[in-house]
Scaffold this motif. Structure first.
Motif, PDB file in Angstrom:
ATOM      1  N   ALA A   4      -6.962   9.393  -7.304  1.00 49.99           N
ATOM      2  CA  ALA A   4      -5.694   9.086  -6.639  1.00 49.99           C
ATOM      3  C   ALA A   4      -5.835   8.196  -5.415  1.00 49.99           C
ATOM      4  O   ALA A   4      -4.887   7.499  -5.042  1.00 49.99           O
ATOM      5  N   VAL A   5      -7.001   8.203  -4.766  1.00 45.66           N
ATOM      6  CA  VAL A   5      -7.117   7.622  -3.436  1.00 45.66           C
ATOM      7  C   VAL A   5      -8.096   6.449  -3.420  1.00 45.66           C
ATOM      8  O   VAL A   5      -9.249   6.589  -3.820  1.00 45.66           O
ATOM      9  N   SER A   6      -7.621   5.298  -2.941  1.00 44.29           N
ATOM     10  CA  SER A   6      -8.495   4.142  -2.754  1.00 44.29           C
ATOM     11  C   SER A   6      -9.329   4.280  -1.489  1.00 44.29           C
ATOM     12  O   SER A   6     -10.460   3.789  -1.433  1.00 44.29           O
ATOM     13  N   HIS A   7      -8.763   4.925  -0.476  1.00 38.94           N
ATOM     14  CA  HIS A   7      -9.466   5.059   0.802  1.00 38.94           C
ATOM     15  C   HIS A   7      -8.948   6.315   1.510  1.00 38.94           C
ATOM     16  O   HIS A   7      -7.741   6.528   1.598  1.00 38.94           O
ATOM     17  N   MET A   8      -9.871   7.128   2.026  1.00 42.67           N
ATOM     18  CA  MET A   8      -9.525   8.358   2.720  1.00 42.67           C
ATOM     19  C   MET A   8      -9.755   8.182   4.217  1.00 42.67           C
ATOM     20  O   MET A   8     -10.801   7.691   4.644  1.00 42.67           O
ATOM     21  N   ILE A  63      -1.960  -0.498  -7.248  1.00 44.77           N
ATOM     22  CA  ILE A  63      -1.414  -0.431  -5.893  1.00 44.77           C
ATOM     23  C   ILE A  63      -2.422   0.299  -5.001  1.00 44.77           C
ATOM     24  O   ILE A  63      -2.815   1.422  -5.311  1.00 44.77           O
ATOM     25  N   PRO A  64      -2.885  -0.301  -3.911  1.00 43.63           N
ATOM     26  CA  PRO A  64      -3.836   0.381  -3.030  1.00 43.63           C
ATOM     27  C   PRO A  64      -3.235   1.662  -2.454  1.00 43.63           C
ATOM     28  O   PRO A  64      -2.079   1.666  -2.013  1.00 43.63           O
ATOM     29  N   THR A  65      -4.011   2.733  -2.463  1.00 40.31           N
ATOM     30  CA  THR A  65      -3.525   4.023  -1.977  1.00 40.31           C
ATOM     31  C   THR A  65      -4.473   4.558  -0.916  1.00 40.31           C
ATOM     32  O   THR A  65      -5.691   4.426  -1.025  1.00 40.31           O
ATOM     33  N   MET A  66      -3.882   5.155   0.091  1.00 44.00           N
ATOM     34  CA  MET A  66      -4.664   5.740   1.174  1.00 44.00           C
ATOM     35  C   MET A  66      -4.137   7.134   1.438  1.00 44.00           C
ATOM     36  O   MET A  66      -2.939   7.422   1.243  1.00 44.00           O
ATOM     37  N   HIS A  67      -5.023   8.029   1.865  1.00 46.79           N
ATOM     38  CA  HIS A  67      -4.578   9.362   2.270  1.00 46.79           C
ATOM     39  C   HIS A  67      -5.088   9.640   3.672  1.00 46.79           C
ATOM     40  O   HIS A  67      -6.260   9.414   3.980  1.00 46.79           O
ATOM     41  N   PHE A  68      -4.171  10.096   4.521  1.00 46.15           N
ATOM     42  CA  PHE A  68      -4.491  10.339   5.925  1.00 46.15           C
ATOM     43  C   PHE A  68      -4.589  11.843   6.166  1.00 46.15           C
ATOM     44  O   PHE A  68      -3.605  12.543   6.024  1.00 46.15           O
ATOM     45  N   ALA A 106       0.848  -1.189   0.000  1.00 47.38           N
ATOM     46  CA  ALA A 106       0.000   0.000   0.000  1.00 47.38           C
ATOM     47  C   ALA A 106       0.884   1.239   0.000  1.00 47.38           C
ATOM     48  O   ALA A 106       2.043   1.193   0.443  1.00 47.38           O
ATOM     49  N   PHE A 107       0.333   2.336  -0.497  1.00 50.61           N
ATOM     50  CA  PHE A 107       0.969   3.646  -0.376  1.00 50.61           C
ATOM     51  C   PHE A 107       0.062   4.528   0.480  1.00 50.61           C
ATOM     52  O   PHE A 107      -1.148   4.600   0.241  1.00 50.61           O
ATOM     53  N   GLY A 156      -5.788  -6.051   2.726  1.00 55.73           N
ATOM     54  CA  GLY A 156      -6.493  -7.317   2.546  1.00 55.73           C
ATOM     55  C   GLY A 156      -7.474  -7.291   1.397  1.00 55.73           C
ATOM     56  O   GLY A 156      -7.703  -8.304   0.732  1.00 55.73           O
ATOM     57  N   ALA A 157      -8.059  -6.096   1.117  1.00 57.51           N
ATOM     58  CA  ALA A 157      -9.068  -5.983   0.073  1.00 57.51           C
ATOM     59  C   ALA A 157      -8.477  -5.612  -1.270  1.00 57.51           C
ATOM     60  O   ALA A 157      -9.199  -5.434  -2.246  1.00 57.51           O
ATOM     61  N   GLY A 158      -7.169  -5.424  -1.320  1.00 59.86           N
ATOM     62  CA  GLY A 158      -6.530  -5.140  -2.597  1.00 59.86           C
ATOM     63  C   GLY A 158      -6.984  -3.856  -3.252  1.00 59.86           C
ATOM     64  O   GLY A 158      -7.065  -3.758  -4.474  1.00 59.86           O
ATOM     65  N   GLY A 159      -7.274  -2.840  -2.413  1.00 63.42           N
ATOM     66  CA  GLY A 159      -7.615  -1.529  -2.972  1.00 63.42           C
ATOM     67  C   GLY A 159      -9.087  -1.259  -3.043  1.00 63.42           C
ATOM     68  O   GLY A 159      -9.512  -0.170  -3.362  1.00 63.42           O
ATOM     69  N   ALA A 160      -9.937  -2.282  -2.730  1.00 57.38           N
ATOM     70  CA  ALA A 160     -11.372  -2.082  -2.818  1.00 57.38           C
ATOM     71  C   ALA A 160     -12.008  -1.860  -1.458  1.00 57.38           C
ATOM     72  O   ALA A 160     -13.186  -2.019  -1.280  1.00 57.38           O
ATOM     73  N   ALA A 161     -11.159  -1.492  -0.470  1.00 53.07           N
ATOM     74  CA  ALA A 161     -11.681  -1.329   0.894  1.00 53.07           C
ATOM     75  C   ALA A 161     -12.648  -0.178   0.976  1.00 53.07           C
ATOM     76  O   ALA A 161     -12.560   0.770   0.247  1.00 53.07           O
TER      77      ALA A 161
END
Length: 378
Positions: free
Chosen positions: A129-133, A105-110, A83-84, A373-378
């Motif tokens: 850009a973001v898979s999950h915020m 590649i799964p991406t998250m922004h905090f 993840a990034f 675990g969800a491969g970017g679909a979280a």
């Protein structure tokens, strides 16, 4: 992971404190600071390279910053990490995350950028850009749900770190300050560009306060050695070097806790001051051209986070031309002098603190583990 400044380093360290026990052997690297390093993070470039603020200030460093972004992008596309995670620094991190997400590649922004304050059109860029915020304010969840972007509210990490009832006496002892008398903390910013525009008017305001009451003591925390050296050079050039200041290496939380009032540059530090339940004056100055652009892009009348969360001017904001030494000193004097207002502010900030409490380390770490675990679909 990429964090671009000291506040991002602190936020990221909270996430890592929850994540590292679940992933004890994981290699975690990118760009970050000393707090992240405490959890085994390796910084491939100095974090200070990204610590530039203001539209035109960024342009001066654009070639170097863009080069770092491209080099890191290429490295991560080849490495294909689990993840990034971008931590704040949205312009840099979204530009980096978009091609990573496109490559699977799964991406998250905090910590969400302030799309609710200005530049709301960025939501489309965020979606690319973001898979999950991860968001730190409860009202932000609905914004991302409406845009179809997976989101988790994790609470504001510093709401757990900062005590509900800070010990002013202990902070003063820690800093070698007398228990009696009034103390003002001056926080002109952690970026070099912030110091360039804020240091002199902030210290000139402190000097004006000292003329009104010689017993007031002033503490000025600096984010690092480079910032301290630059700050000292600025106040020397302005003829303020003989003004008695306690310049601290770091220790901003101790400085805030010890203070009766705080003069603080607009940014995440304003919310830290609110969590310490301290009266404050929020101020900010920047390059004229940057100011003219940004002031026309604002969606709401408030700039400081405490005022935005309260939906009211609970503390004064003095920006750009209004941030004169005399005006700053007057505003600080009122914050020091009005006991009834100080008590009301303490109540407002206590309620705000309770509203932001959550186990952010656990919540953010669990969101990362679900993302992987969800491969970017979280």
């Amino acid at each position: 992971m990429v964090a671009g400044e000291s506040s991002g380093d602190l936020l990221a360290s909270r996430l890592l404190s929850g994540l590292r026990p679940a992933l004890p052997d994981a290699e975690i690297h990118g760009i970050g600071g000393p707090r992240m390093a405490e959890y085994g993070f390796r910084s491939d470039w100095p974090m200070e390279k990204l610590s530039v603020r203001g539209l035109f200030e960024v342009l001066r460093h654009y070639r170097e910053i863009k080069g770092i972004q491209i080099a890191l992008r290429d490295r991560l596309l080849q490495e294909r990490p689990a993840a990034f995670i971008g931590v704040d620094a949205p312009d840099f991190n979204f530009g980096l995350a978009a091609p990573l997400k496109q490559a699977g590649i799964p991406t998250m922004h905090f910590i969400s950028p302030s799309i609710w304050a200005w530049r709301g059109g960025r939501i489309k860029k965020i979606a690319r850009a973001v898979s999950h915020m991860l968001v730190v304010f409860p009202f932000e969840e609905e914004i991302y749900r409406r845009a179809g972007i997976p989101v988790t509210y994790v609470g504001y990490p510093l709401a757990e770190v900062i005590p509900m009832a800070p010990d002013t006496g202990a902070a003063r002892r820690d800093l070698g300050l007398a228990q009696e008398g009034r103390v003002v903390a001056v926080l002109p910013g952690s970026r070099m560009s912030e110091l360039k525009y804020n240091a002199v008017p902030f210290i000139a305001a402190a000097a004006e306060l000292a003329r009104r009451d010689r017993s007031i003591r002033f503490v000025v925390p600096m984010a690092g050695a480079r910032q301290r050296e630059y700050f000292e050079s600025l106040i020397r050039q302005a003829g303020l070097a003989d003004f008695p200041l306690a310049i601290l290496d770091g220790r901003s939380h101790a400085a805030i806790a010890a203070a009766d009032a705080v003069l603080v540059a607009s940014g995440t530090a304003t919310l830290e001051v609110a969590l310490f339940k301290k009266p404050m004056v929020i101020a900010y100055k920047m390059m004229r051209a940057s100011w003219e652009v940004m002031r026309h892009m604002a969606y709401q009348p408030w700039v400081g986070l405490p005022n935005i969360l309260a939906r009211d001017f609970v503390v004064p904001e003095l920006l750009q031309d209004r941030a004169t030494p005399a005006a700053l000193a007057d505003a600080l004097w009122r914050q020091l002098d009005d006991e009834a207002a100080r008590n009301r502010l303490h109540e407002r900030f206590t309620a705000m603190h309770h509203s932001l409490l959550r186990d952010s380390a656990r919540e953010s770490a669990q969101a990362v583990l679900r993302l992987i675990g969800a491969g970017g679909a979280a």
